[in-house]
Design a protein around this motif. Structure first.
Motif, PDB file in Angstrom:
ATOM      1  N   SER A  17       0.798  -1.312   0.008  1.00  0.00           N
ATOM      2  CA  SER A  17      -0.036   0.118  -0.062  1.00  0.00           C
ATOM      3  C   SER A  17       0.971   1.297   0.131  1.00  0.00           C
ATOM      4  N   ASN A  18       1.881   1.179   0.756  1.00  0.00           N
ATOM      5  CA  ASN A  18       2.849   2.419   0.846  1.00  0.00           C
ATOM      6  C   ASN A  18       3.636   2.444  -0.523  1.00  0.00           C
ATOM      7  N   ARG A  20       2.436   1.858  -3.387  1.00  0.00           N
ATOM      8  CA  ARG A  20       1.483   2.461  -4.420  1.00  0.00           C
ATOM      9  C   ARG A  20       1.030   3.945  -4.151  1.00  0.00           C
ATOM     10  N   ILE A  21       0.951   4.300  -2.788  1.00  0.00           N
ATOM     11  CA  ILE A  21       0.787   5.782  -2.320  1.00  0.00           C
ATOM     12  C   ILE A  21       2.049   6.566  -2.902  1.00  0.00           C
ATOM     13  N   SER A  22       3.134   6.006  -2.541  1.00  0.00           N
ATOM     14  CA  SER A  22       4.309   6.854  -2.969  1.00  0.00           C
ATOM     15  C   SER A  22       4.720   7.021  -4.530  1.00  0.00           C
ATOM     16  N   GLU A  24       1.903   7.354  -6.581  1.00  0.00           N
ATOM     17  CA  GLU A  24       0.965   8.295  -6.634  1.00  0.00           C
ATOM     18  C   GLU A  24       1.306   9.645  -6.338  1.00  0.00           C
ATOM     19  N   SER A  25       2.152   9.580  -5.374  1.00  0.00           N
ATOM     20  CA  SER A  25       2.641  10.895  -4.982  1.00  0.00           C
ATOM     21  C   SER A  25       4.076  11.337  -5.524  1.00  0.00           C
TER      22      SER A  25
END
Length: 93
Positions: A17-18, A20-22, A24-25
């Motif tokens: 999850s982290n 994927r978030i990174s 996207e960011s």
């Protein structure tokens, strides 16, 4: 989890999850950290249905940074089933 050396399916989900978030960011540095942990978790045999997804991210990232040796090493580590997955095939193309 890192400090306590916890390695289980929940740890895998957190790092996936982290990562994927990174992405996207646009946080490449943190994405690399997550990928490093995921590499170790995958190698330890913890099951994850998302392995092909993250292998493909790794292939794309290594291609972008021009790390041919690391790509070759990764390809040697993948099983035939993982190599034939649509995500991995896409990344290799």
């Amino acid at each position: 989890m890192t400090v306590q050396h916890i390695k289980n399916e929940f740890t895998m989900k957190v790092y996936e999850s982290n990562a994927r978030i990174s992405l996207e960011s646009h946080d490449v540095k943190y994405f690399n950290q997550c990928q490093s942990w995921l590499k170790d978790l995958y190698a330890s045999g913890i099951p994850s249905k998302n392995k092909p997804e993250f292998f493909s991210y790794r292939i794309i990232h290594l291609t972008l940074v021009g790390s041919k040796n690391d790509i070759n090493q990764l390809l040697q580590e993948l099983t035939d089933e993982e190599l034939s997955h649509e995500f991995v095939k896409f990344a290799l193309e």
